[in-house]
Write a protein that holds these residues in place. Sequence first.
Motif, short mmCIF file in Angstrom:
data_model
loop_
_atom_site.label_atom_id
_atom_site.label_comp_id
_atom_site.label_asym_id
_atom_site.label_seq_id
_atom_site.Cartn_x
_atom_site.Cartn_y
_atom_site.Cartn_z
N MET A 60 0.84 -1.20 0.00
CA MET A 60 0.00 0.00 0.00
C MET A 60 0.87 1.25 0.00
O MET A 60 0.52 2.27 -0.63
N GLU A 61 2.01 1.18 0.70
CA GLU A 61 2.89 2.35 0.79
C GLU A 61 3.55 2.68 -0.55
O GLU A 61 4.07 3.79 -0.72
N LYS A 62 3.56 1.73 -1.49
CA LYS A 62 4.15 1.99 -2.80
C LYS A 62 3.12 2.47 -3.82
O LYS A 62 3.49 2.95 -4.89
N PHE A 63 1.82 2.32 -3.50
CA PHE A 63 0.77 2.70 -4.45
C PHE A 63 0.90 4.13 -4.95
O PHE A 63 0.73 4.39 -6.14
N PRO A 64 1.16 5.12 -4.05
CA PRO A 64 1.25 6.50 -4.55
C PRO A 64 2.34 6.68 -5.61
O PRO A 64 2.16 7.47 -6.55
N PHE A 65 3.45 5.95 -5.47
CA PHE A 65 4.54 6.11 -6.43
C PHE A 65 4.23 5.43 -7.76
O PHE A 65 4.57 5.96 -8.83
N ALA A 70 2.17 6.21 -13.38
CA ALA A 70 1.02 6.06 -14.28
C ALA A 70 0.50 7.41 -14.74
O ALA A 70 0.09 7.57 -15.89
N THR A 71 0.50 8.41 -13.85
CA THR A 71 0.06 9.76 -14.20
C THR A 71 0.92 10.32 -15.33
O THR A 71 0.41 10.94 -16.28
N TYR A 72 2.23 10.09 -15.23
CA TYR A 72 3.12 10.58 -16.28
C TYR A 72 2.91 9.80 -17.58
O TYR A 72 2.92 10.38 -18.67
N ALA A 73 2.68 8.49 -17.47
CA ALA A 73 2.49 7.66 -18.66
C ALA A 73 1.24 8.08 -19.43
O ALA A 73 1.20 7.99 -20.67
N LEU A 74 0.22 8.57 -18.71
CA LEU A 74 -1.01 9.00 -19.38
C LEU A 74 -0.77 10.14 -20.35
O LEU A 74 -1.47 10.26 -21.37
N LEU A 75 0.20 11.00 -20.06
CA LEU A 75 0.53 12.09 -20.98
C LEU A 75 0.86 11.54 -22.36
O LEU A 75 0.39 12.05 -23.39
N TYR A 76 1.67 10.50 -22.40
CA TYR A 76 2.10 9.91 -23.68
C TYR A 76 1.01 9.05 -24.30
O TYR A 76 0.89 8.97 -25.53
N LEU A 77 0.20 8.41 -23.46
CA LEU A 77 -0.89 7.60 -23.98
C LEU A 77 -1.91 8.47 -24.72
O LEU A 77 -2.48 8.04 -25.73
N TYR A 78 -2.10 9.71 -24.24
CA TYR A 78 -3.08 10.62 -24.85
C TYR A 78 -2.47 11.50 -25.94
O TYR A 78 -3.18 12.28 -26.57
N ARG A 95 6.05 17.57 -15.45
CA ARG A 95 5.61 16.35 -14.75
C ARG A 95 6.62 15.21 -14.83
O ARG A 95 6.33 14.10 -14.35
N LEU A 96 7.76 15.46 -15.41
CA LEU A 96 8.82 14.45 -15.38
C LEU A 96 9.15 14.08 -13.94
O LEU A 96 9.60 12.97 -13.64
N ALA A 97 8.91 15.02 -13.02
CA ALA A 97 9.14 14.76 -11.59
C ALA A 97 8.30 13.59 -11.10
O ALA A 97 8.74 12.81 -10.26
N PHE A 98 7.07 13.44 -11.62
CA PHE A 98 6.22 12.31 -11.22
C PHE A 98 6.88 10.98 -11.58
O PHE A 98 6.81 10.02 -10.81
N LEU A 99 7.50 10.93 -12.75
CA LEU A 99 8.18 9.70 -13.17
C LEU A 99 9.41 9.43 -12.33
O LEU A 99 9.59 8.32 -11.79
N LEU A 100 10.28 10.43 -12.19
CA LEU A 100 11.56 10.23 -11.50
C LEU A 100 11.38 9.97 -10.01
O LEU A 100 11.98 9.05 -9.45
N PHE A 101 10.56 10.77 -9.35
CA PHE A 101 10.33 10.56 -7.92
C PHE A 101 9.51 9.30 -7.68
O PHE A 101 9.63 8.67 -6.63
N GLY A 102 8.68 8.93 -8.66
CA GLY A 102 7.95 7.68 -8.55
C GLY A 102 8.89 6.49 -8.53
O GLY A 102 8.75 5.57 -7.71
N ILE A 103 9.90 6.51 -9.40
CA ILE A 103 10.90 5.43 -9.44
C ILE A 103 11.70 5.40 -8.15
O ILE A 103 11.92 4.33 -7.56
N VAL A 104 12.14 6.57 -7.69
CA VAL A 104 12.91 6.66 -6.44
C VAL A 104 12.08 6.14 -5.28
O VAL A 104 12.57 5.41 -4.41
#
Length: 415
Positions: A60-65, A70-78, A95-104
């Motif tokens: 559950m603690e990893k869900f936000p990341f 996924a939020t960043y991926a939606l940009l490219y999907l659309y 929003r590249l921060a969503f991808l990078l901080f999500g991975i971290v």
Amino acid sequence: MNWVKQIISYLQLLSGTVLFASIPIYFNSVTRWSMIVFLVTSLIDGILQKRYAQSSLFSMEKFPFWACIATYALLYLYLPIDHAAAHWSILAESRLAFLLFGIVGIIGTQRIPTKILAYTSIIVSVCLIAYVALQLDANHWRWDYWYKRFNYVRSMQIHAHMAFNMYLNIAMASCFWLIKNYRSWLKSIPLVLLILLFYGCTSISDGRIGILCGNIMMALGVIYLLPTTYKKWAFAFIPIAVVASALVIGNHYKMQALNKFTQDDRFVIWSESFDTIKESPLLGYGAGESAQIMLESFKESEVLRKNRFLVEHAGIEKRIVGAHPHNQWLQSWMEHGIAGLLFATLWLLVPFICLIKNKSNLLVITLWGLIILQLLTDTTRGAFTDLFFCYYLLIAMNYAQKGSKEVVGGTERTA
């Protein structure tokens, strides 16, 4: 190999602290390089220390990341259906921060010690307030001059009121935390004065939500310092006080307030946004396209087009930077439909749930609650910038994944 791990660890802590210190200041070269060093060293540290193996990647603690990625991926999907390419590219970079901080966040990272974060927020806040104060003319004693000049200097040279006020709230929380740990009112007198200073600055700053958040921080900060017995009574008094205040308001005043509220710019923006969402509630329109639609709505609305600042700011330099629903859930829903709404809910509400579930410190829970409150009237890019929202998320989840005693090395007490 041990000395390499140690160097990486120190660099990660140092760059993370510098990045935290730069939150209330407009993006600059220090922010850029501290962000790069922090992200790189966090990834290396997470791999060398095998932090990814310390908890399930799908807990559950990893869900936000995962939701951030996924939020960043939606940009490219659309992208194939998003025709506002110029604004799309700006959002993709932001929003590249969503991808990078999500991975971290998924890999895992060491926590910056609470005392370092606390003292950093206090010192930086004092320095910024002192800087603004030095720009004031002591020969002018009129209150309206001080108010307008303070906000003008702050907005032009430091940051927008949303980011600045949130940082002051963090500094206030840090002062309350230090007071409780000092257990000496004599040592705490300077901290009490600093709390009053920070609260005063949020009170005169632009932004209704900033003032509301400052009041909430003060109230819960005082409750935090109370002994457990009195604390329970104080929490019980809060809903009673809210109900009593509501009953005192007369029907005539309520109707006046309601009529005034429905003509408020923000309410009109929400209404326009919801009308737009109703036309495509499942899929949305895409990030760039949504901004273009909102800009046109601003221009066509009888109420909103009277606000020249709003319309001009929305379309400045063809970046349509202010053309958004002024609510994070509405924006995510408008951009990417139900999927966007779901992912935004995960990276906004799951941290709050995890903090409560793991009995984190009351002040940390309060601060994340204030972030959610701020995003009811703004978006991540507008309120804090996407970068610093993601950094707040990472810090919050580092607390949420441990009990409060673990988080501060056994010195912190659950509150």
